[in-house]
Design a protein around this motif. Structure first.
Motif, PDB file in Angstrom:
ATOM      1  N   ARG A 110       0.816  -1.217   0.000  1.00  0.00           N
ATOM      2  CA  ARG A 110       0.000   0.000   0.000  1.00  0.00           C
ATOM      3  C   ARG A 110       0.851   1.270   0.000  1.00  0.00           C
ATOM      4  O   ARG A 110       0.325   2.368   0.082  1.00  0.00           O
ATOM      5  CB  ARG A 110      -0.897   0.027   1.245  1.00  0.00           C
ATOM      6  CG  ARG A 110      -1.916  -1.075   1.289  1.00  0.00           C
ATOM      7  CD  ARG A 110      -2.586  -1.100   2.653  1.00  0.00           C
ATOM      8  NE  ARG A 110      -3.531  -2.168   2.781  1.00  0.00           N
ATOM      9  CZ  ARG A 110      -4.852  -1.999   2.887  1.00  0.00           C
ATOM     10  NH1 ARG A 110      -5.370  -0.787   2.872  1.00  0.00           N
ATOM     11  NH2 ARG A 110      -5.647  -3.029   3.010  1.00  0.00           N
ATOM     12  N   ASN A 170      -0.155   4.109  -2.236  1.00  0.00           N
ATOM     13  CA  ASN A 170      -1.595   4.357  -2.274  1.00  0.00           C
ATOM     14  C   ASN A 170      -1.999   5.568  -1.444  1.00  0.00           C
ATOM     15  O   ASN A 170      -1.399   5.863  -0.408  1.00  0.00           O
ATOM     16  CB  ASN A 170      -2.370   3.155  -1.731  1.00  0.00           C
ATOM     17  CG  ASN A 170      -2.275   1.939  -2.609  1.00  0.00           C
ATOM     18  OD1 ASN A 170      -1.558   1.917  -3.599  1.00  0.00           O
ATOM     19  ND2 ASN A 170      -3.008   0.914  -2.238  1.00  0.00           N
ATOM     20  N   LYS A 194      -3.875   4.264  -6.539  1.00  0.00           N
ATOM     21  CA  LYS A 194      -2.560   3.618  -6.578  1.00  0.00           C
ATOM     22  C   LYS A 194      -1.703   4.389  -7.569  1.00  0.00           C
ATOM     23  O   LYS A 194      -1.968   4.396  -8.763  1.00  0.00           O
ATOM     24  CB  LYS A 194      -2.673   2.159  -6.992  1.00  0.00           C
ATOM     25  CG  LYS A 194      -1.343   1.426  -6.974  1.00  0.00           C
ATOM     26  CD  LYS A 194      -1.539  -0.060  -7.148  1.00  0.00           C
ATOM     27  CE  LYS A 194      -0.252  -0.826  -7.100  1.00  0.00           C
ATOM     28  NZ  LYS A 194       0.452  -0.748  -5.842  1.00  0.00           N
ATOM     29  N   ASP A 207      -2.811   5.235   2.804  1.00  0.00           N
ATOM     30  CA  ASP A 207      -3.517   3.962   2.905  1.00  0.00           C
ATOM     31  C   ASP A 207      -2.693   3.005   3.762  1.00  0.00           C
ATOM     32  O   ASP A 207      -1.523   2.763   3.468  1.00  0.00           O
ATOM     33  CB  ASP A 207      -3.720   3.378   1.497  1.00  0.00           C
ATOM     34  CG  ASP A 207      -4.566   2.126   1.494  1.00  0.00           C
ATOM     35  OD1 ASP A 207      -5.295   1.885   2.466  1.00  0.00           O
ATOM     36  OD2 ASP A 207      -4.495   1.388   0.501  1.00  0.00           O
TER      37      ASP A 207
END
Length: 154
Positions: free
Chosen positions: A24, A27, A84, A111
């Motif tokens: 992540r 993100n 993303k 994230d």
């Protein structure tokens, strides 16, 4: 930084969470006041780029979004958009500019895994208390960082 092994932690529990957070790393989570139930990935990406261009005044020509999609089931609340990014530097640049969203109904956050999100949530009361005492306080990953404000008496 990978989890450190010590007598009090179970490495089998730490490693999967570390791997999830690494996946992540690039993100962001964008929360808006509007949500279209039938929104496509392309429409989500367009909405993200509009926020970056119009609200954060960023040049979106150089920001590459691998994927942008709504997360969760449609319901009463607007679903967040998971963004993303191709490059970590773009993420950092966006987060630096996110202060321009103050006073709007748009929020941009990093994230994290559910475990880290819960740790951060648990730190919120201590964060608010430190700030009320006039200290500089913020949460970095899953740790609360507090320092006293320095005054120039020179």
């Amino acid at each position: 930084m990978p989890p450190k092994r010590n007598n009090n932690t179970n490495i089998d529990e730490e490693v999967p969470d570390y791997i999830e957070n690494q996946s992540r790393r690039n993100n962001l989570i964008l929360r808006r006041d509007k949500d279209d139930r039938k929104e496509t990935w392309e429409q989500s990406e367009t909405k993200v780029k509009e926020v970056l261009r119009n609200k954060l005044r960023l040049n979106t020509d150089n920001i590459e979004i691998e994927r942008a999609h709504r997360n969760g089931k449609p319901g009463d609340r607007p679903r967040p958009i998971v963004v993303k990014l191709l490059r970590y530097k773009d993420k950092q640049n966006i987060l630096r500019q996110a202060k321009m969203l103050k006073g709007t109904q748009i929020f941009i956050n990093e994230d994290f895994s559910d475990k880290i999100r819960q740790k951060r949530k648990d730190l919120q009361p201590a964060l608010r208390a430190a700030r009320e005492r006039g200290q500089v306080a913020y949460i970095r990953f899953d740790k609360l960082v507090i320092s006293d404000r320095r005054t120039d008496d020179n």
